[in-house]
Write a protein that holds these residues in place. Structure first.
Motif, mmCIF file in Angstrom:
data_model
loop_
_atom_site.group_PDB
_atom_site.id
_atom_site.type_symbol
_atom_site.label_atom_id
_atom_site.label_comp_id
_atom_site.label_asym_id
_atom_site.label_seq_id
_atom_site.Cartn_x
_atom_site.Cartn_y
_atom_site.Cartn_z
ATOM 1 N N VAL A 71 0.835 -1.203 0.000
ATOM 2 C CA VAL A 71 0.000 0.000 0.000
ATOM 3 C C VAL A 71 0.872 1.255 0.000
ATOM 4 C CG1 VAL A 71 -1.704 1.318 1.321
ATOM 5 C CG2 VAL A 71 -1.918 -1.172 1.132
ATOM 6 N N PHE A 72 1.949 1.239 0.765
ATOM 7 C CA PHE A 72 2.862 2.380 0.843
ATOM 8 C C PHE A 72 3.438 2.716 -0.535
ATOM 9 C CE2 PHE A 72 7.455 3.370 1.099
ATOM 10 C CZ PHE A 72 7.382 4.653 1.611
ATOM 11 N N HIS A 73 3.970 1.706 -1.205
ATOM 12 C CA HIS A 73 4.583 1.948 -2.503
ATOM 13 C C HIS A 73 3.543 2.335 -3.555
ATOM 14 C CE1 HIS A 73 8.297 -0.043 -0.968
ATOM 15 N NE2 HIS A 73 8.859 0.787 -1.822
ATOM 16 N N MET A 74 2.389 1.676 -3.541
ATOM 17 C CA MET A 74 1.372 1.973 -4.531
ATOM 18 C C MET A 74 0.847 3.399 -4.374
ATOM 19 S SD MET A 74 1.080 -0.605 -6.519
ATOM 20 C CE MET A 74 -0.457 -0.281 -7.338
ATOM 21 N N PHE A 75 0.653 3.825 -3.136
ATOM 22 C CA PHE A 75 0.119 5.162 -2.888
ATOM 23 C C PHE A 75 1.071 6.234 -3.396
ATOM 24 C CE2 PHE A 75 0.097 8.952 -0.174
ATOM 25 C CZ PHE A 75 -1.186 9.414 -0.405
ATOM 26 N N PHE A 76 2.348 6.127 -3.007
ATOM 27 C CA PHE A 76 3.280 7.186 -3.368
ATOM 28 C C PHE A 76 3.632 7.144 -4.846
ATOM 29 C CE2 PHE A 76 3.900 7.455 1.210
ATOM 30 C CZ PHE A 76 3.936 8.832 1.377
ATOM 31 N N PHE A 77 3.780 5.953 -5.419
ATOM 32 C CA PHE A 77 4.087 5.904 -6.849
ATOM 33 C C PHE A 77 2.928 6.481 -7.661
ATOM 34 C CE2 PHE A 77 1.776 2.270 -8.824
ATOM 35 C CZ PHE A 77 1.728 2.738 -10.125
ATOM 36 N N MET A 78 1.678 6.124 -7.302
ATOM 37 C CA MET A 78 0.546 6.610 -8.075
ATOM 38 C C MET A 78 0.380 8.120 -7.906
ATOM 39 S SD MET A 78 -3.502 5.800 -7.885
ATOM 40 C CE MET A 78 -3.667 7.148 -6.708
ATOM 41 N N ARG A 79 0.567 8.596 -6.695
ATOM 42 C CA ARG A 79 0.393 10.028 -6.425
ATOM 43 C C ARG A 79 1.358 10.878 -7.252
ATOM 44 N NH1 ARG A 79 -1.198 13.802 -2.559
ATOM 45 N NH2 ARG A 79 0.321 15.440 -2.117
ATOM 46 N N TYR A 80 2.642 10.536 -7.207
ATOM 47 C CA TYR A 80 3.631 11.389 -7.862
ATOM 48 C C TYR A 80 3.775 11.061 -9.347
ATOM 49 C CZ TYR A 80 4.580 13.179 -3.282
ATOM 50 O OH TYR A 80 4.431 13.782 -2.066
ATOM 51 N N SER A 81 3.510 9.830 -9.743
ATOM 52 C CA SER A 81 3.476 9.528 -11.166
ATOM 53 C C SER A 81 2.329 10.287 -11.825
ATOM 54 C CB SER A 81 3.299 8.017 -11.380
ATOM 55 O OG SER A 81 3.154 7.709 -12.750
ATOM 56 N N ARG A 82 1.200 10.319 -11.155
ATOM 57 C CA ARG A 82 0.054 11.047 -11.706
ATOM 58 C C ARG A 82 0.338 12.541 -11.795
ATOM 59 N NH1 ARG A 82 -6.229 10.962 -9.425
ATOM 60 N NH2 ARG A 82 -7.021 12.552 -10.846
#
Length: 209
Positions: A71-82
């Protein structure tokens, strides 16, 4: 609820949306025992000598079993990739895909240095690093506990990932992603503009793409 989820997904830019969907589906497939991590990990021998080339792609979509670290990695990757795709790469989908594609190739070539079977976390740090360098004055609140400036965000996330996983290998993979992200930033924001004075095949996607 399905309508709300569909509306939320359609608001995510295409490259980030595809990466998110493939990552979630891959972890769910492992969770449901449809496939095993042994069928997804990358090594040069397995991918090329044993003729299993899909491993060069699946290594970037498996973030581990569904857990706090996932969840940690998915949240931050999606947030900043977006945010990166919506700002610096707005209406430049091919260029953003090219950034991730070239970064993936670099990570595959460097993977023997850290001996990591999965490079999803490393690739996720590329857009995080690039966004942080392009927004140096932006304050970032981490979990509402403390505030840092954007350039320190990647290192803070590396430290937090190390604490969650409890192993240095997670930090090594994330740091490798930061190094590749630095190369991507240098090629696009320093070398192509200040040294070359224009676009190159390394900084922008080829026309055919």
């Amino acid at each position: 609820m399905p309508v709300g989820i569909e509306a939320w997904l359609t608001q995510i830019p295409p490259v980030t949306r595809a990466w998110l969907a493939l990552s979630v589906l891959t972890s769910l497939a492992v969770q449901c025992q449809l496939v095993t991590p042994l069928q997804l990990y990358f090594s040069f021998k397995s991918a090329f000598t044993n003729a299993q080339p899909w491993r060069a792609a699946t290594t970037f979509f498996y973030f581990g079993s569904i857990s706090l670290d996932f969840v940690f990695h998915m949240f931050f990757f999606m947030r900043y990739s977006r945010m990166l795709e919506e700002s610096s790469f707005a209406n430049r989908t091919a260029d953003y895909f090219w950034l991730l594609l070239t970064s993936s190739a670099m990570l595959l070539s460097l993977s023997p240095l850290v001996n990591l079977p999965f490079l999803s976390s490393s690739l996720a740090f590329v857009p995080i690093y690039l966004w942080s360098r392009r927004h140096p004055s932006t304050p970032i609140s981490l979990f509402g506990l403390f505030t840092i400036s954007a350039p320190y965000l990647p290192l803070a996330l590396v430290a937090f990932s190390w604490i969650i996983s409890g192993t240095w290998k997670a930090a090594a993979g994330d740091l490798l992603g930061c190094a590749v992200g630095h190369v991507g930033w240098f090629v696009r924001d320093v070398w192509s503009r200040e040294m070359v004075g224009g676009r190159t095949v390394l900084s922008e996607a080829p026309d055919v793409l």
